[in-house]
Design a protein around this motif. Structure first.
Motif, short mmCIF file in Angstrom:
data_model
loop_
_atom_site.label_atom_id
_atom_site.label_comp_id
_atom_site.label_asym_id
_atom_site.label_seq_id
_atom_site.Cartn_x
_atom_site.Cartn_y
_atom_site.Cartn_z
N GLY A 15 42.01 34.17 -9.74
CA GLY A 15 43.25 34.88 -9.45
C GLY A 15 43.22 35.71 -8.19
N ARG A 16 42.06 35.81 -7.53
CA ARG A 16 41.94 36.64 -6.32
C ARG A 16 41.76 35.80 -5.06
N GLU A 17 41.93 34.50 -5.19
CA GLU A 17 41.67 33.59 -4.07
C GLU A 17 42.54 33.90 -2.85
N ARG A 18 43.82 34.09 -3.05
CA ARG A 18 44.72 34.34 -1.92
C ARG A 18 44.37 35.65 -1.21
N ASP A 19 44.07 36.68 -2.00
CA ASP A 19 43.68 37.97 -1.41
C ASP A 19 42.37 37.85 -0.65
N PHE A 20 41.42 37.08 -1.20
CA PHE A 20 40.15 36.88 -0.51
C PHE A 20 40.36 36.26 0.87
N VAL A 21 41.18 35.23 0.93
CA VAL A 21 41.42 34.56 2.22
C VAL A 21 42.06 35.53 3.21
N ALA A 22 42.98 36.36 2.74
CA ALA A 22 43.62 37.33 3.63
C ALA A 22 42.61 38.35 4.14
N VAL A 23 41.76 38.85 3.27
CA VAL A 23 40.75 39.84 3.67
C VAL A 23 39.70 39.21 4.58
N PHE A 24 39.41 37.93 4.36
CA PHE A 24 38.40 37.27 5.20
C PHE A 24 38.81 37.28 6.67
N GLU A 25 40.09 37.27 6.95
CA GLU A 25 40.55 37.35 8.34
C GLU A 25 40.00 38.61 9.01
N LYS A 26 39.97 39.72 8.29
CA LYS A 26 39.41 40.97 8.83
C LYS A 26 37.89 40.90 8.85
N ALA A 27 37.31 40.34 7.81
CA ALA A 27 35.84 40.28 7.69
C ALA A 27 35.22 39.44 8.80
N ARG A 28 35.90 38.39 9.21
CA ARG A 28 35.29 37.56 10.25
C ARG A 28 35.28 38.26 11.60
N GLU A 29 36.16 39.23 11.80
CA GLU A 29 36.11 40.03 13.01
C GLU A 29 34.83 40.88 13.03
N VAL A 30 34.42 41.35 11.85
CA VAL A 30 33.16 42.11 11.76
C VAL A 30 31.99 41.19 12.08
N LEU A 31 32.00 39.96 11.54
CA LEU A 31 30.96 38.99 11.87
C LEU A 31 30.88 38.76 13.38
N ALA A 32 32.03 38.64 13.99
CA ALA A 32 32.09 38.33 15.42
C ALA A 32 31.48 39.42 16.29
N GLU A 33 31.36 40.63 15.76
CA GLU A 33 30.75 41.74 16.51
C GLU A 33 29.23 41.64 16.54
N ALA A 34 28.65 40.85 15.65
CA ALA A 34 27.19 40.82 15.49
C ALA A 34 26.50 40.14 16.66
N ASP A 35 25.36 40.71 17.07
CA ASP A 35 24.53 40.07 18.08
C ASP A 35 24.03 38.74 17.53
N GLY A 36 24.09 37.71 18.33
CA GLY A 36 23.63 36.39 17.91
C GLY A 36 24.66 35.56 17.19
N PHE A 37 25.85 36.11 16.95
CA PHE A 37 26.94 35.36 16.31
C PHE A 37 27.49 34.33 17.29
N ARG A 38 27.78 33.12 16.82
CA ARG A 38 28.36 32.07 17.66
C ARG A 38 29.75 31.64 17.19
N TRP A 39 29.94 31.40 15.89
CA TRP A 39 31.23 30.93 15.36
C TRP A 39 31.21 31.02 13.83
N THR A 40 32.37 30.88 13.22
CA THR A 40 32.44 30.85 11.76
C THR A 40 33.59 29.96 11.30
#
Length: 103
Positions: A15-40
């Motif tokens: 029941g939380r799938e849609r909310d997870f996908v919406a929040v992941f949009e913000k979370a991947r920005e945090v990933l993108a800040e990491a040293d050594g990150f290439r893509w997701t």
């Protein structure tokens, strides 16, 4: 360029799938800040719709396991997506053996 692919299988609370996908949009920005990150990429399983496959390209295993996982960025990332996990993610690392073939 050497790339290591993090393969994380994520199971989301029913029941939380849609909310997870919406929040992941913000979370991947945090990933993108990491040293050594290439893509997701985030993929959703057709047969098990609560299951997602997270693929993250890193310059090395250590960029993920030490550089990111031991940083405050990981704490921010986990605070965003962690509440959606029905169980701990299963995580492995793979090495690319060549370029993606598109035929």
């Amino acid at each position: 360029m050497r790339v290591i692919v993090e393969h994380a299988e994520l199971t989301v609370v029913a029941g939380r799938e849609r909310d997870f996908v919406a929040v992941f949009e913000k979370a991947r920005e945090v990933l993108a800040e990491a040293d050594g990150f290439r893509w997701t990429e985030l993929l959703r399983c057709e047969e098990r719709p609560r299951t997602y496959l997270l693929l993250v390209g890193w310059e090395s295993v250590e960029a993920h396991t030490v550089g990111f996982r031991e940083s405050e960025r990981f704490q921010r990332w986990r605070a965003l997506v962690g509440p959606f996990f029905a169980e701990p993610p299963s995580v492995e690392h793979f090495r690319l053996l060549g370029d993606r073939f598109a035929g």
